[in-house]
Design a protein around this motif. Structure first.
Motif, PDB file in Angstrom:
ATOM      1  N   CYS A 111      -4.526   2.379  -1.131  1.00 38.30           N
ATOM      2  CA  CYS A 111      -3.811   3.416  -1.860  1.00 38.30           C
ATOM      3  C   CYS A 111      -2.883   4.465  -1.256  1.00 38.30           C
ATOM      4  N   THR A 160      -1.268   2.869  -6.920  1.00 37.20           N
ATOM      5  CA  THR A 160      -1.748   4.403  -7.399  1.00 37.20           C
ATOM      6  C   THR A 160      -3.780   4.090  -7.552  1.00 37.20           C
ATOM      7  N   GLN A 192       0.765  -2.070  -2.363  1.00 39.19           N
ATOM      8  CA  GLN A 192       0.244  -0.520  -2.452  1.00 39.19           C
ATOM      9  C   GLN A 192       0.497   0.063  -3.625  1.00 39.19           C
ATOM     10  N   THR A 201      -1.167   2.190 -10.886  1.00 40.80           N
ATOM     11  CA  THR A 201      -0.023   2.050 -10.869  1.00 40.80           C
ATOM     12  C   THR A 201       0.002   1.013  -9.915  1.00 40.80           C
ATOM     13  N   CYS A 202       1.217  -0.452  -9.907  1.00 35.69           N
ATOM     14  CA  CYS A 202       0.775  -1.245  -8.406  1.00 35.69           C
ATOM     15  C   CYS A 202       1.855  -0.916  -8.074  1.00 35.69           C
ATOM     16  N   GLY A 203       2.336  -0.268  -7.179  1.00 31.04           N
ATOM     17  CA  GLY A 203       3.824  -0.289  -6.193  1.00 31.04           C
ATOM     18  C   GLY A 203       4.386  -1.638  -5.329  1.00 31.04           C
ATOM     19  N   ARG A 210      -1.371   6.289  -3.490  1.00 28.67           N
ATOM     20  CA  ARG A 210      -1.637   8.158  -4.163  1.00 28.67           C
ATOM     21  C   ARG A 210      -2.850   7.708  -4.840  1.00 28.67           C
ATOM     22  N   SER A 211      -3.988   8.747  -5.426  1.00 23.15           N
ATOM     23  CA  SER A 211      -4.591   8.575  -6.049  1.00 23.15           C
ATOM     24  C   SER A 211      -4.574   9.741  -7.394  1.00 23.15           C
ATOM     25  N   GLU A 212      -5.125   9.306  -8.567  1.00 26.47           N
ATOM     26  CA  GLU A 212      -4.617  10.176 -10.149  1.00 26.47           C
ATOM     27  C   GLU A 212      -5.942  10.500 -10.338  1.00 26.47           C
TER      28      GLU A 212
END
Length: 99
Positions: free
Chosen positions: A55, A91, A89, A72-74, A57-59
């Motif tokens: 993770c 979110t 990676q 979302t996927c990074g 980033r978190s939303e």
């Protein structure tokens, strides 16, 4: 390959040419990894899996059903048969009640 592409004429440095060069470079790198039994992967699950994903980033969400779901996927992950070399990676949604 990279050196050759960087040394090309300035008149051929349109964004389309650079994009094509990076696409070729990306495929070349994937081919080398494949040669050493390294494969790229993306998780099929919609829920965050700490063992395969990182993770970054978190939303926040007010929908409790979305908690720990992938927003979302990074970057893609890489693995061998024995281990994960780089986790995918992503979110992740985190439930935060409103108010």
């Amino acid at each position: 390959f990279v050196t050759r592409e960087l040394d090309r004429d300035e008149e051929s440095t349109a964004s389309g040419d650079w994009r094509k060069s990076f696409e070729v470079l990306s495929q070349m790198l994937l081919d080398v990894l494949f040669k050493y039994d390294v494969e790229s992967f993306r998780s099929d699950s919609e829920e965050f899996d700490r063992s395969m994903q990182q993770c970054v980033r978190s939303e926040n969400t007010t929908d409790e059903d979305q908690d720990r779901q992938i927003a979302t996927c990074g970057m893609i992950g890489f693995r061998t048969e024995e281990r994960i070399m780089r986790r995918e990676q992503v979110t992740v949604f985190r439930y935060r009640p409103s108010g």
